[in-house]
Design a protein around this motif. Structure first.
Motif, PDB file in Angstrom:
ATOM      1  N   LYS A  50       0.827  -1.204   0.000  1.00 58.73           N
ATOM      2  CA  LYS A  50       0.000   0.000   0.000  1.00 58.73           C
ATOM      3  C   LYS A  50       0.865   1.260   0.000  1.00 58.73           C
ATOM      4  CE  LYS A  50      -4.376  -1.577   1.896  1.00 58.73           C
ATOM      5  NZ  LYS A  50      -5.446  -1.294   2.872  1.00 58.73           N
ATOM      6  N   GLN A  51       1.959   1.230   0.726  1.00 56.53           N
ATOM      7  CA  GLN A  51       2.830   2.395   0.746  1.00 56.53           C
ATOM      8  C   GLN A  51       3.479   2.620  -0.614  1.00 56.53           C
ATOM      9  OE1 GLN A  51       5.298   1.435   4.153  1.00 56.53           O
ATOM     10  NE2 GLN A  51       4.089   2.727   5.496  1.00 56.53           N
ATOM     11  N   VAL A  52       3.819   1.538  -1.301  1.00 55.47           N
ATOM     12  CA  VAL A  52       4.358   1.654  -2.652  1.00 55.47           C
ATOM     13  C   VAL A  52       3.303   2.269  -3.571  1.00 55.47           C
ATOM     14  CG1 VAL A  52       5.112   0.366  -4.686  1.00 55.47           C
ATOM     15  CG2 VAL A  52       6.028  -0.215  -2.444  1.00 55.47           C
ATOM     16  N   ALA A  53       2.062   1.794  -3.464  1.00 48.00           N
ATOM     17  CA  ALA A  53       0.989   2.316  -4.310  1.00 48.00           C
ATOM     18  C   ALA A  53       0.754   3.795  -4.059  1.00 48.00           C
ATOM     19  CB  ALA A  53      -0.294   1.522  -4.056  1.00 48.00           C
ATOM     20  N   PHE A  54       0.749   4.178  -2.787  1.00 48.35           N
ATOM     21  CA  PHE A  54       0.544   5.582  -2.427  1.00 48.35           C
ATOM     22  C   PHE A  54       1.668   6.435  -3.003  1.00 48.35           C
ATOM     23  CE2 PHE A  54       0.879   9.356   0.117  1.00 48.35           C
ATOM     24  CZ  PHE A  54      -0.413   9.657   0.532  1.00 48.35           C
ATOM     25  N   ALA A  55       2.897   6.005  -2.772  1.00 43.32           N
ATOM     26  CA  ALA A  55       4.058   6.780  -3.209  1.00 43.32           C
ATOM     27  C   ALA A  55       4.077   6.951  -4.721  1.00 43.32           C
ATOM     28  CB  ALA A  55       5.349   6.094  -2.740  1.00 43.32           C
ATOM     29  N   GLU A 122     -10.074   3.266   2.722  1.00 46.46           N
ATOM     30  CA  GLU A 122      -9.286   4.137   3.591  1.00 46.46           C
ATOM     31  C   GLU A 122      -9.446   5.583   3.116  1.00 46.46           C
ATOM     32  OE1 GLU A 122      -7.686   1.280   2.391  1.00 46.46           O
ATOM     33  OE2 GLU A 122      -7.832   0.143   4.250  1.00 46.46           O
ATOM     34  N   ARG A 123     -10.571   6.182   3.447  1.00 42.28           N
ATOM     35  CA  ARG A 123     -10.928   7.482   2.890  1.00 42.28           C
ATOM     36  C   ARG A 123      -9.949   8.580   3.291  1.00 42.28           C
ATOM     37  NH1 ARG A 123     -13.550   6.893  -1.116  1.00 42.28           N
ATOM     38  NH2 ARG A 123     -14.799   8.780  -0.908  1.00 42.28           N
ATOM     39  N   VAL A 124      -9.447   8.536   4.513  1.00 49.59           N
ATOM     40  CA  VAL A 124      -8.580   9.612   4.975  1.00 49.59           C
ATOM     41  C   VAL A 124      -7.203   9.518   4.311  1.00 49.59           C
ATOM     42  CG1 VAL A 124      -7.607  10.783   6.985  1.00 49.59           C
ATOM     43  CG2 VAL A 124      -9.844   9.711   7.144  1.00 49.59           C
ATOM     44  N   VAL A 125      -6.759   8.313   3.961  1.00 52.07           N
ATOM     45  CA  VAL A 125      -5.507   8.180   3.216  1.00 52.07           C
ATOM     46  C   VAL A 125      -5.655   8.853   1.855  1.00 52.07           C
ATOM     47  CG1 VAL A 125      -3.899   6.561   2.148  1.00 52.07           C
ATOM     48  CG2 VAL A 125      -4.828   6.069   4.411  1.00 52.07           C
ATOM     49  N   LEU A 126      -6.800   8.644   1.198  1.00 52.63           N
ATOM     50  CA  LEU A 126      -7.068   9.316  -0.070  1.00 52.63           C
ATOM     51  C   LEU A 126      -7.143  10.822   0.123  1.00 52.63           C
ATOM     52  CD1 LEU A 126      -9.719   6.891  -1.604  1.00 52.63           C
ATOM     53  CD2 LEU A 126      -7.345   7.168  -2.305  1.00 52.63           C
ATOM     54  N   GLU A 127      -7.699  11.247   1.253  1.00 48.67           N
ATOM     55  CA  GLU A 127      -7.750  12.687   1.557  1.00 48.67           C
ATOM     56  C   GLU A 127      -6.347  13.260   1.673  1.00 48.67           C
ATOM     57  OE1 GLU A 127      -9.016  15.601   5.276  1.00 48.67           O
ATOM     58  OE2 GLU A 127     -10.251  13.837   4.850  1.00 48.67           O
ATOM     59  N   GLU A 128      -5.450  12.545   2.340  1.00 47.01           N
ATOM     60  CA  GLU A 128      -4.079  13.033   2.494  1.00 47.01           C
ATOM     61  C   GLU A 128      -3.356  13.097   1.155  1.00 47.01           C
ATOM     62  OE1 GLU A 128      -2.468  14.439   5.012  1.00 47.01           O
ATOM     63  OE2 GLU A 128      -4.435  14.390   5.957  1.00 47.01           O
ATOM     64  N   ARG A 215     -11.414  10.435  15.173  1.00 43.78           N
ATOM     65  CA  ARG A 215     -11.109   9.001  15.124  1.00 43.78           C
ATOM     66  C   ARG A 215     -10.488   8.611  13.778  1.00 43.78           C
ATOM     67  NH1 ARG A 215     -15.680   7.665  16.495  1.00 43.78           N
ATOM     68  NH2 ARG A 215     -16.631   7.260  14.475  1.00 43.78           N
ATOM     69  N   GLU A 216     -11.048   9.117  12.699  1.00 39.42           N
ATOM     70  CA  GLU A 216     -10.571   8.751  11.359  1.00 39.42           C
ATOM     71  C   GLU A 216      -9.186   9.303  11.065  1.00 39.42           C
ATOM     72  OE1 GLU A 216     -13.610  10.351   8.947  1.00 39.42           O
ATOM     73  OE2 GLU A 216     -15.076   8.775   9.402  1.00 39.42           O
ATOM     74  N   HIS A 217      -8.862  10.482  11.622  1.00 38.81           N
ATOM     75  CA  HIS A 217      -7.599  11.148  11.307  1.00 38.81           C
ATOM     76  C   HIS A 217      -6.490  10.850  12.312  1.00 38.81           C
ATOM     77  CE1 HIS A 217     -10.218  13.432   8.620  1.00 38.81           C
ATOM     78  NE2 HIS A 217      -9.142  13.860   8.007  1.00 38.81           N
ATOM     79  N   HIS A 218      -6.708   9.909  13.205  1.00 42.20           N
ATOM     80  CA  HIS A 218      -5.668   9.598  14.182  1.00 42.20           C
ATOM     81  C   HIS A 218      -4.446   9.029  13.445  1.00 42.20           C
ATOM     82  CE1 HIS A 218      -3.513   7.807  17.551  1.00 42.20           C
ATOM     83  NE2 HIS A 218      -4.253   8.556  18.334  1.00 42.20           N
ATOM     84  N   PRO A 219      -3.246   9.556  13.711  1.00 41.56           N
ATOM     85  CA  PRO A 219      -2.044   9.125  12.982  1.00 41.56           C
ATOM     86  C   PRO A 219      -1.794   7.625  13.010  1.00 41.56           C
ATOM     87  CG  PRO A 219      -1.591  11.123  14.216  1.00 41.56           C
ATOM     88  CD  PRO A 219      -2.962  10.673  14.635  1.00 41.56           C
ATOM     89  N   ASP A 220      -1.981   6.976  14.162  1.00 42.64           N
ATOM     90  CA  ASP A 220      -1.735   5.539  14.248  1.00 42.64           C
ATOM     91  C   ASP A 220      -2.647   4.768  13.304  1.00 42.64           C
ATOM     92  OD1 ASP A 220       0.180   6.000  16.143  1.00 42.64           O
ATOM     93  OD2 ASP A 220      -1.085   5.481  17.854  1.00 42.64           O
ATOM     94  N   GLN A 225      -3.244   1.981   7.875  1.00 42.32           N
ATOM     95  CA  GLN A 225      -3.962   1.912   6.604  1.00 42.32           C
ATOM     96  C   GLN A 225      -3.053   2.099   5.397  1.00 42.32           C
ATOM     97  OE1 GLN A 225      -7.052   4.861   7.020  1.00 42.32           O
ATOM     98  NE2 GLN A 225      -8.403   3.494   8.152  1.00 42.32           N
ATOM     99  N   GLY A 226      -1.777   2.393   5.628  1.00 43.64           N
ATOM    100  CA  GLY A 226      -0.841   2.479   4.520  1.00 43.64           C
ATOM    101  C   GLY A 226      -0.287   3.854   4.233  1.00 43.64           C
ATOM    102  N   LEU A 227      -0.552   4.837   5.097  1.00 48.58           N
ATOM    103  CA  LEU A 227       0.006   6.162   4.871  1.00 48.58           C
ATOM    104  C   LEU A 227       1.504   6.137   5.130  1.00 48.58           C
ATOM    105  CD1 LEU A 227      -1.009   9.113   4.238  1.00 48.58           C
ATOM    106  CD2 LEU A 227      -0.783   9.539   6.693  1.00 48.58           C
ATOM    107  N   PRO A 228       2.333   6.563   4.168  1.00 44.90           N
ATOM    108  CA  PRO A 228       3.783   6.561   4.392  1.00 44.90           C
ATOM    109  C   PRO A 228       4.154   7.418   5.601  1.00 44.90           C
ATOM    110  CG  PRO A 228       3.319   6.833   2.064  1.00 44.90           C
ATOM    111  CD  PRO A 228       1.999   6.957   2.795  1.00 44.90           C
ATOM    112  N   PRO A 229       5.187   7.025   6.340  1.00 42.60           N
ATOM    113  CA  PRO A 229       5.571   7.751   7.552  1.00 42.60           C
ATOM    114  C   PRO A 229       5.783   9.240   7.349  1.00 42.60           C
ATOM    115  CG  PRO A 229       6.736   5.663   7.434  1.00 42.60           C
ATOM    116  CD  PRO A 229       6.019   5.816   6.135  1.00 42.60           C
TER     117      PRO A 229
END
Length: 256
Positions: A50-55, A122-128, A215-220, A225-229
């Protein structure tokens, strides 16, 4: 070739510490798989994919966005490098995929659809990811109509309706870093829009919306969910903006 690019992008986003972590985790996975545990689920591999896909997707989309206004200027390139915290050692490799995507006649839609398929729930990952594209768009001080149209189209592919898109845009603008010059529209953000609400919302609706967003935007949760660090700090600013907007609305209404 694309495998080399993906590795370079990951290195640029997460840094060499992530590369070391990835090697260690691969060793652990190999040992557990060799043990023949039928119940073993390789969650680390899923997260890494997922991190590869996001990046990869955000690099391609940022390159496409940068040429929407007809030119790729130095500010947009510097913004891209700042967003991803690309080291001097990695900048050449990351530039390869960026330039290839920028010059390719292919549209942005396939990359947007691919990342939407990976992060559909993972809606918030898409938001980021969308907020990262906003960062590129405002690099030259203003978002023009062509850039805004591009961002709306990407948002629609991600599954965000017009009102949801405006809420994401408001959260991005309201989480603007104090040390940076604010774009004009950042001063006009409505606190209700940051919370994804209209001004007719009841006090109970406001509380429920705020708690759900926190709750949805909590970093952990986002890391899981796959958000890169590298994006966690930016996501934390979004959470701070949500809390600040709620505090403003609560103060206006006397909500306790």
């Amino acid at each position: 070739m694309i495998g080399q690019w993906i590795g370079a992008v990951l290195g640029g986003i997460a840094g060499h510490a992530f590369d070391q972590w990835r090697r260690e985790r691969r060793q652990v996975r190999a040992e557990r798989a060799a043990a023949g545990d039928p119940a073993y689920v390789d969650l680390d591999a899923i997260l890494e994919t997922k991190q590869v896909a996001f990046a990869t997707a955000i690099v391609v989309l940022a390159a496409k966005l940068a040429k929407v206004d007809g030119q790729v200027n130095r500010d947009e390139i510097l913004a891209f490098r700042r967003i991803f915290d690309i080291s001097d050692a990695d900048v050449g490799d990351v530039a390869a995929i960026y330039n290839e995507a920028k010059q390719s006649p292919d549209g942005f839609e396939p990359a947007a659809r691919q990342v939407a398929a990976v992060f559909g729930t993972e809606r918030v990952v898409l938001e980021e990811l969308l907020c990262g594209l906003f960062e590129v768009a405002v690099a030259d001080a203003a978002i023009d109509e062509n850039e805004l149209r591009f961002l709306r189209q990407v948002g629609a592919i991600f599954g965000f309706g017009p009102f949801q898109f405006e809420a994401i845009r408001a959260r991005y603008m309201f989480s603007w870093e104090p040390r940076r010059p604010r774009p004009p529209e950042a001063a006009m953000v409505d606190h209700y829009t940051v919370l994804g609400l209209s001004r007719t919302a009841s006090n109970d609706e406001i509380k429920l919306a705020w708690r759900a967003l926190v709750r949805e935007h909590h970093p952990d949760r986002l890391v899981a969910q796959g958000l890169p660090p590298e994006f966690v700090e930016k996501a934390s600013r979004r959470l701070a903006a949500i809390n600040a907007a709620y505090d403003r609305v609560a103060a206006e209404r006397g909500i306790r």
